[in-house]
Scaffold this motif. Structure first.
Motif, PDB file in Angstrom:
ATOM      1  N   LYS A  54       0.703  -1.299   0.074  1.00 22.15           N
ATOM      2  CA  LYS A  54      -0.078  -0.017   0.112  1.00 22.15           C
ATOM      3  C   LYS A  54       0.846   1.150  -0.175  1.00 22.15           C
ATOM      4  CE  LYS A  54      -3.610  -2.297   2.600  1.00 22.15           C
ATOM      5  NZ  LYS A  54      -4.320  -2.598   3.778  1.00 22.15           N
ATOM      6  N   LEU A  55       0.281   2.353  -0.628  1.00 22.08           N
ATOM      7  CA  LEU A  55       1.177   3.618  -0.380  1.00 22.08           C
ATOM      8  C   LEU A  55       0.818   4.211   0.740  1.00 22.08           C
ATOM      9  CD1 LEU A  55       0.120   5.003  -3.922  1.00 22.08           C
ATOM     10  CD2 LEU A  55       2.354   4.063  -3.304  1.00 22.08           C
ATOM     11  N   ASP A  56       1.959   5.063   1.340  1.00 24.40           N
ATOM     12  CA  ASP A  56       1.837   5.944   2.399  1.00 24.40           C
ATOM     13  C   ASP A  56       0.677   7.147   2.331  1.00 24.40           C
ATOM     14  OD1 ASP A  56       3.043   7.642   0.704  1.00 24.40           O
ATOM     15  OD2 ASP A  56       4.555   8.456   2.363  1.00 24.40           O
ATOM     16  N   ARG A  57       0.565   7.714   3.515  1.00 27.37           N
ATOM     17  CA  ARG A  57      -0.492   8.667   3.164  1.00 27.37           C
ATOM     18  C   ARG A  57      -0.334  10.082   2.093  1.00 27.37           C
ATOM     19  NH1 ARG A  57       0.877   9.202   8.849  1.00 27.37           N
ATOM     20  NH2 ARG A  57       2.039  11.306   8.668  1.00 27.37           N
ATOM     21  N   SER A  58       0.939  10.199   1.918  1.00 31.84           N
ATOM     22  CA  SER A  58       1.452  11.285   0.889  1.00 31.84           C
ATOM     23  C   SER A  58       1.054  10.603  -0.591  1.00 31.84           C
ATOM     24  CB  SER A  58       2.924  11.488   0.873  1.00 31.84           C
ATOM     25  OG  SER A  58       3.882  10.374   0.418  1.00 31.84           O
ATOM     26  N   GLU A  74       5.781   3.295  -1.342  1.00 32.92           N
ATOM     27  CA  GLU A  74       5.293   1.678  -1.035  1.00 32.92           C
ATOM     28  C   GLU A  74       5.531   1.418   0.297  1.00 32.92           C
ATOM     29  OE1 GLU A  74       6.883   2.325  -3.988  1.00 32.92           O
ATOM     30  OE2 GLU A  74       5.387   2.004  -5.584  1.00 32.92           O
ATOM     31  N   LYS A  75       4.665   0.941   1.003  1.00 31.80           N
ATOM     32  CA  LYS A  75       5.022   0.339   2.423  1.00 31.80           C
ATOM     33  C   LYS A  75       5.225  -1.106   2.279  1.00 31.80           C
ATOM     34  CE  LYS A  75       1.241   2.231   4.619  1.00 31.80           C
ATOM     35  NZ  LYS A  75       0.346   2.576   5.416  1.00 31.80           N
ATOM     36  N   VAL A  76       6.635  -1.333   1.943  1.00 30.48           N
ATOM     37  CA  VAL A  76       7.105  -2.749   1.701  1.00 30.48           C
ATOM     38  C   VAL A  76       7.729  -3.375   2.987  1.00 30.48           C
ATOM     39  CG1 VAL A  76       7.574  -2.201  -0.532  1.00 30.48           C
ATOM     40  CG2 VAL A  76       9.371  -2.005   1.232  1.00 30.48           C
ATOM     41  N   HIS A  77       7.571  -2.724   4.132  1.00 38.40           N
ATOM     42  CA  HIS A  77       8.249  -3.505   5.280  1.00 38.40           C
ATOM     43  C   HIS A  77       6.985  -3.713   6.141  1.00 38.40           C
ATOM     44  CE1 HIS A  77      11.960  -2.502   3.817  1.00 38.40           C
ATOM     45  NE2 HIS A  77      11.551  -1.282   3.810  1.00 38.40           N
ATOM     46  N   ASP A  78       6.549  -4.833   6.434  1.00 33.26           N
ATOM     47  CA  ASP A  78       5.515  -5.255   7.454  1.00 33.26           C
ATOM     48  C   ASP A  78       6.285  -5.706   8.753  1.00 33.26           C
ATOM     49  OD1 ASP A  78       3.721  -6.932   8.850  1.00 33.26           O
ATOM     50  OD2 ASP A  78       2.336  -7.059   7.229  1.00 33.26           O
ATOM     51  N   TRP A  79       5.891  -5.373  10.096  1.00 33.62           N
ATOM     52  CA  TRP A  79       6.829  -5.710  11.026  1.00 33.62           C
ATOM     53  C   TRP A  79       5.625  -5.738  12.238  1.00 33.62           C
ATOM     54  CZ3 TRP A  79       6.665  -1.328  14.163  1.00 33.62           C
ATOM     55  CH2 TRP A  79       6.913  -0.058  13.634  1.00 33.62           C
ATOM     56  N   SER A  95       7.057  11.016  14.971  1.00 33.85           N
ATOM     57  CA  SER A  95       6.102  12.103  14.453  1.00 33.85           C
ATOM     58  C   SER A  95       5.715  11.655  13.147  1.00 33.85           C
ATOM     59  CB  SER A  95       6.948  13.528  14.722  1.00 33.85           C
ATOM     60  OG  SER A  95       7.943  13.352  13.762  1.00 33.85           O
ATOM     61  N   THR A  96       6.312  10.754  12.324  1.00 32.51           N
ATOM     62  CA  THR A  96       6.153  10.242  10.986  1.00 32.51           C
ATOM     63  C   THR A  96       4.692   9.373  10.838  1.00 32.51           C
ATOM     64  OG1 THR A  96       7.730   8.571  10.911  1.00 32.51           O
ATOM     65  CG2 THR A  96       8.352  10.887  10.121  1.00 32.51           C
ATOM     66  N   PHE A  97       4.365   8.912  12.032  1.00 34.02           N
ATOM     67  CA  PHE A  97       3.149   8.153  12.259  1.00 34.02           C
ATOM     68  C   PHE A  97       2.071   8.936  12.627  1.00 34.02           C
ATOM     69  CE2 PHE A  97       6.684   5.029  12.214  1.00 34.02           C
ATOM     70  CZ  PHE A  97       6.429   3.927  11.838  1.00 34.02           C
ATOM     71  N   GLU A  98       0.913   8.452  12.160  1.00 31.53           N
ATOM     72  CA  GLU A  98      -0.284   8.971  12.537  1.00 31.53           C
ATOM     73  C   GLU A  98      -1.212   7.859  12.772  1.00 31.53           C
ATOM     74  OE1 GLU A  98      -3.147  11.251  13.744  1.00 31.53           O
ATOM     75  OE2 GLU A  98      -1.215  12.127  12.917  1.00 31.53           O
ATOM     76  N   PRO A  99      -1.816   7.394  14.084  1.00 34.57           N
ATOM     77  CA  PRO A  99      -1.177   8.249  15.286  1.00 34.57           C
ATOM     78  C   PRO A  99       0.347   7.932  15.703  1.00 34.57           C
ATOM     79  CG  PRO A  99      -2.665   6.487  15.937  1.00 34.57           C
ATOM     80  CD  PRO A  99      -2.599   6.378  14.594  1.00 34.57           C
ATOM     81  N   GLN A 100       0.967   8.763  16.423  1.00 36.37           N
ATOM     82  CA  GLN A 100       2.327   8.477  16.791  1.00 36.37           C
ATOM     83  C   GLN A 100       2.471   7.399  17.891  1.00 36.37           C
ATOM     84  OE1 GLN A 100       4.184  12.276  17.685  1.00 36.37           O
ATOM     85  NE2 GLN A 100       5.833  11.396  19.092  1.00 36.37           N
TER      86      GLN A 100
END
Length: 152
Positions: A40-44, A48-53, A76-81
């Motif tokens: 999936k794409l990030d919010r911008s 691509e969010k290629v890391h699942d952890w 701060s780059t996470f929503e929510p943080q």
């Protein structure tokens, strides 16, 4: 298969403890690479969010009821943080024994360092940091064993 909350609580209360006021735990993460066509794409909409952890605190000995909550501050780059885990789930430890896991699962496009705040039922606090490892070998690494003691 999910356990009911009542069953999970009963299992937690039956966990053996060597010290009534402390638990031993590890902080680590699991990792799986997401195929680019499934990411999936990030919010911008750019990356691509290629890391699942999954970032976790595993209680390996002691009474997990001593832990009121684990706060995962991912930056701060996470929503929510921040993510808060208040009810650990049963998890099988590497040694085959039953354990308890506080965790948060994320998908990202890059690395992150998280600050984890462990709060006991009596108000004691311990803070640890963990840099999420974005490679498959993390699943086979040894982790540092920490001790949390509820002093109140």
């Amino acid at each position: 298969q999910q356990l009911s909350a009542t069953m999970a609580l009963a299992l937690r209360r039956s966990s053996p403890s060597s010290d009534e006021n402390s638990v031993q735990f590890v902080v680590s993460n699991t990792y799986k690479r997401v195929p680019i066509h499934s990411a999936k794409l990030d919010r911008s909409g750019t990356y691509e969010k290629v890391h699942d952890w999954t970032l976790f605190v595993d209680i390996v000995s002691g009474n997990p009821d001593l832990i009121e909550r684990v706060l995962f501050d991912l930056g701060s780059t996470f929503e929510p943080q921040q993510f808060i885990s208040v009810c650990p789930i049963p998890s099988k430890q590497l040694n085959g024994h039953q354990g308890w896991r506080f965790s948060t699962r994320q998908q990202t496009y890059g690395p992150t360092t998280a600050t984890l705040t462990i709060r006991g039922v009596g108000g004691s606090v311990m803070v640890k940091t963990h840099t999420v490892q974005l490679d498959d070998t993390i699943n086979n690494r040894k982790s540092t064993l920490y001790t949390f003691t509820e002093r109140k």
